[in-house]
Motif scaffolding. Structure first.
Motif, mmCIF file in Angstrom:
data_model
loop_
_atom_site.group_PDB
_atom_site.id
_atom_site.type_symbol
_atom_site.label_atom_id
_atom_site.label_comp_id
_atom_site.label_asym_id
_atom_site.label_seq_id
_atom_site.Cartn_x
_atom_site.Cartn_y
_atom_site.Cartn_z
ATOM 1 N N ILE A 213 73.304 38.710 30.166
ATOM 2 C CA ILE A 213 72.842 37.499 29.492
ATOM 3 C C ILE A 213 71.352 37.591 29.188
ATOM 4 C CG2 ILE A 213 72.552 35.003 29.729
ATOM 5 C CD1 ILE A 213 75.045 35.057 31.560
ATOM 6 N N THR A 214 70.990 37.351 27.921
ATOM 7 C CA THR A 214 69.581 37.431 27.519
ATOM 8 C C THR A 214 68.986 36.076 27.151
ATOM 9 O OG1 THR A 214 70.087 37.870 25.183
ATOM 10 C CG2 THR A 214 69.953 39.778 26.662
ATOM 11 N N VAL A 215 69.825 35.068 26.876
ATOM 12 C CA VAL A 215 69.290 33.745 26.541
ATOM 13 C C VAL A 215 68.688 33.114 27.802
ATOM 14 C CG1 VAL A 215 70.930 33.374 24.664
ATOM 15 C CG2 VAL A 215 71.506 32.603 26.989
ATOM 16 N N ILE A 227 79.029 23.801 50.099
ATOM 17 C CA ILE A 227 80.180 24.398 49.433
ATOM 18 C C ILE A 227 79.844 25.798 48.920
ATOM 19 C CG2 ILE A 227 81.888 24.142 47.603
ATOM 20 C CD1 ILE A 227 82.087 21.987 49.775
ATOM 21 N N VAL A 228 78.759 25.919 48.176
ATOM 22 C CA VAL A 228 78.257 27.208 47.701
ATOM 23 C C VAL A 228 76.887 27.418 48.342
ATOM 24 C CG1 VAL A 228 77.651 28.617 45.705
ATOM 25 C CG2 VAL A 228 79.488 26.940 45.516
ATOM 26 N N PRO A 229 76.824 28.119 49.460
ATOM 27 C CA PRO A 229 75.553 28.267 50.182
ATOM 28 C C PRO A 229 74.442 28.829 49.300
ATOM 29 C CG PRO A 229 77.375 28.986 51.555
ATOM 30 C CD PRO A 229 77.945 28.736 50.188
ATOM 31 N N TYR A 230 73.291 28.200 49.404
ATOM 32 C CA TYR A 230 72.165 28.479 48.522
ATOM 33 C C TYR A 230 71.711 29.935 48.546
ATOM 34 C CZ TYR A 230 67.303 28.477 46.879
ATOM 35 O OH TYR A 230 66.134 28.762 46.232
ATOM 36 N N ALA A 231 71.485 30.486 49.730
ATOM 37 C CA ALA A 231 70.817 31.784 49.855
ATOM 38 C C ALA A 231 71.584 32.915 49.190
ATOM 39 C CB ALA A 231 70.579 32.111 51.330
ATOM 40 N N ASP A 232 72.901 32.819 49.155
ATOM 41 C CA ASP A 232 73.699 33.903 48.591
ATOM 42 C C ASP A 232 74.140 33.607 47.161
ATOM 43 O OD1 ASP A 232 74.800 36.534 49.361
ATOM 44 O OD2 ASP A 232 76.728 35.625 48.834
ATOM 45 N N SER A 233 73.520 32.617 46.532
ATOM 46 C CA SER A 233 73.927 32.274 45.168
ATOM 47 C C SER A 233 72.726 32.169 44.240
ATOM 48 C CB SER A 233 74.750 30.980 45.161
ATOM 49 O OG SER A 233 74.070 29.948 45.845
ATOM 50 N N ALA A 234 72.078 31.030 44.221
ATOM 51 C CA ALA A 234 71.056 30.748 43.203
ATOM 52 C C ALA A 234 69.926 31.780 43.125
ATOM 53 C CB ALA A 234 70.486 29.351 43.423
ATOM 54 N N PRO A 235 69.261 32.134 44.219
ATOM 55 C CA PRO A 235 68.163 33.101 44.095
ATOM 56 C C PRO A 235 68.635 34.453 43.581
ATOM 57 C CG PRO A 235 68.099 31.998 46.243
ATOM 58 C CD PRO A 235 69.410 31.657 45.609
ATOM 59 N N LEU A 236 69.830 34.865 43.999
ATOM 60 C CA LEU A 236 70.365 36.148 43.548
ATOM 61 C C LEU A 236 70.717 36.096 42.070
ATOM 62 C CD1 LEU A 236 72.703 37.032 46.567
ATOM 63 C CD2 LEU A 236 70.263 37.473 46.289
ATOM 64 N N SER A 237 71.310 34.992 41.619
ATOM 65 C CA SER A 237 71.642 34.852 40.196
ATOM 66 C C SER A 237 70.391 34.872 39.335
ATOM 67 C CB SER A 237 72.418 33.554 39.960
ATOM 68 O OG SER A 237 73.699 33.599 40.528
ATOM 69 N N ALA A 238 69.387 34.107 39.739
ATOM 70 C CA ALA A 238 68.148 34.041 38.957
ATOM 71 C C ALA A 238 67.495 35.416 38.830
ATOM 72 C CB ALA A 238 67.190 33.046 39.594
ATOM 73 N N ALA A 239 67.583 36.209 39.889
ATOM 74 C CA ALA A 239 66.976 37.543 39.872
ATOM 75 C C ALA A 239 67.730 38.505 38.962
ATOM 76 C CB ALA A 239 66.929 38.103 41.286
ATOM 77 N N LEU A 240 69.030 38.318 38.799
ATOM 78 C CA LEU A 240 69.840 39.197 37.957
ATOM 79 C C LEU A 240 69.714 38.867 36.472
ATOM 80 C CD1 LEU A 240 73.053 39.267 40.168
ATOM 81 C CD2 LEU A 240 71.654 41.259 39.598
ATOM 82 N N LEU A 241 69.379 37.628 36.153
ATOM 83 C CA LEU A 241 69.264 37.211 34.763
ATOM 84 C C LEU A 241 67.991 37.762 34.121
ATOM 85 C CD1 LEU A 241 70.335 33.541 35.436
ATOM 86 C CD2 LEU A 241 71.523 35.051 33.815
ATOM 87 N N LYS A 242 68.085 38.130 32.853
ATOM 88 C CA LYS A 242 66.905 38.650 32.153
ATOM 89 C C LYS A 242 65.872 37.561 31.904
ATOM 90 C CE LYS A 242 68.962 42.638 29.829
ATOM 91 N NZ LYS A 242 70.219 42.657 30.586
ATOM 92 N N SER A 243 66.348 36.321 31.699
ATOM 93 C CA SER A 243 65.432 35.206 31.451
ATOM 94 C C SER A 243 65.890 34.002 32.274
ATOM 95 C CB SER A 243 65.408 34.863 29.957
ATOM 96 O OG SER A 243 64.472 33.826 29.686
ATOM 97 N N GLY A 244 65.895 34.200 33.593
ATOM 98 C CA GLY A 244 66.362 33.159 34.494
ATOM 99 C C GLY A 244 65.229 32.412 35.165
#
Length: 274
Positions: A213-215, A227-244
């Motif tokens: 994803i580039t947008v 429900i979706v623990p923070y540490a294993d979700s949001a920070p990791l997703s943001a780091a994988l995104l090109k423009s997160g």
């Protein structure tokens, strides 16, 4: 009711209100497009066109036996955006819907997409594996499936009453109307779709999707998400995104678009307008 028919013949219910720049909302498990009421009314009032659908097997869409996986979820969303000929759309997904949004953009491309938003979302991967040691054990999701198959009504009442909105936290007053509305949405859908959907949201690895994803994508998550623990979700997703961009909300629960709608809506508006 407005519906589209997918290539495999599934009737998908959707809402399409207003005009202007389109914002498309993808709901979480096991809910429906009704879960976006606070956001759809807010953005409708700010001059946007707002669209939301009931995922196959959920809400008012057909309760089919098959196709309850991320590929079909993404393809159903693509069918809706093509049917409505949406351009420069902002796609907003909550929980499982965040996985749907990520997979849709990666699988179908960015030609129709301006931005994305992942709220309390399941990517990159919820399941604990050797490569993802911070994930949740498979036994957790096996338990979800067992309860969905055997005691769905009771299980859904418990989820809404306690961890989903953080109503089990000290000092938090449960809101019975919110609990009842969550339960209503859940019980509208099909047990088979919800049962299979647990595998879809817990075992799908979105790592490669996020990398494609580039947008611009805003990742919003409460640090008290049960429900979706923070540490294993949001920070990791943001780091994988090109423009997160990561935005963390101290003490907010999984269902923060409902319980903290004023804050979430204001931040969504600022991102969309930026």
């Amino acid at each position: 009711m407005p519906t589209i028919s997918t290539t495999d013949g599934v009737e998908i219910f959707y809402k399409d209100w207003g005009s202007g720049k389109p914002i498309v909302f993808s709901h979480g498990w096991p809910l429906s497009s009704d879960d976006w009421d606070a956001q759809m009314m807010f953005f409708l009032g700010h001059g946007y066109r707002v669209i939301a659908h009931d995922r196959r097997g959920h809400g008012r869409s057909a309760q089919v036996a098959d196709g309850h996986d991320m590929d079909h979820y993404a393809d159903d969303l693509a069918a809706l955006t093509a049917h409505l000929d949406l351009r420069e759309a902002v796609h907003v997904g909550h929980s499982t819907g965040g996985g749907e949004v990520a997979h849709y953009i990666a699988r179908h491309g960015e030609a129709r997409v301006a931005k994305g938003v992942l709220i309390s979302s399941v990517p990159p991967l919820m399941l604990q594996t050797e490569a993802n040691p911070g994930g949740l054990p498979k036994s957790v999701f096996d338990g979800f499936q067992e309860q969905t198959a055997q005691h769905r009504s009771t299980f859904y009442r418990w989820l809404a009453s306690e961890p989903f909105y953080g109503f089990n936290r000290d000092g938090v007053e449960p809101d019975q109307a919110i609990i009842d509305n969550w339960w209503r949405q859940g019980m509208m859908g099909g047990a088979k779709a919800h049962y299979d959907g647990i595998v879809a949201f817990s075992q799908t690895d979105f790592t490669e999707d996020l990398k494609k994803i580039t947008v611009p994508v805003l990742v919003m998550h409460g640090d008290d998400d049960q429900i979706v623990p923070y540490a294993d979700s949001a920070p990791l997703s943001a780091a994988l995104l090109k423009s997160g961009t990561l935005k963390t909300y101290k003490g907010f629960p999984h269902g923060m678009p409902t319980t903290q709608a004023e804050t979430i809506n204001a931040d969504l508006l600022a991102f969309i307008q930026s």
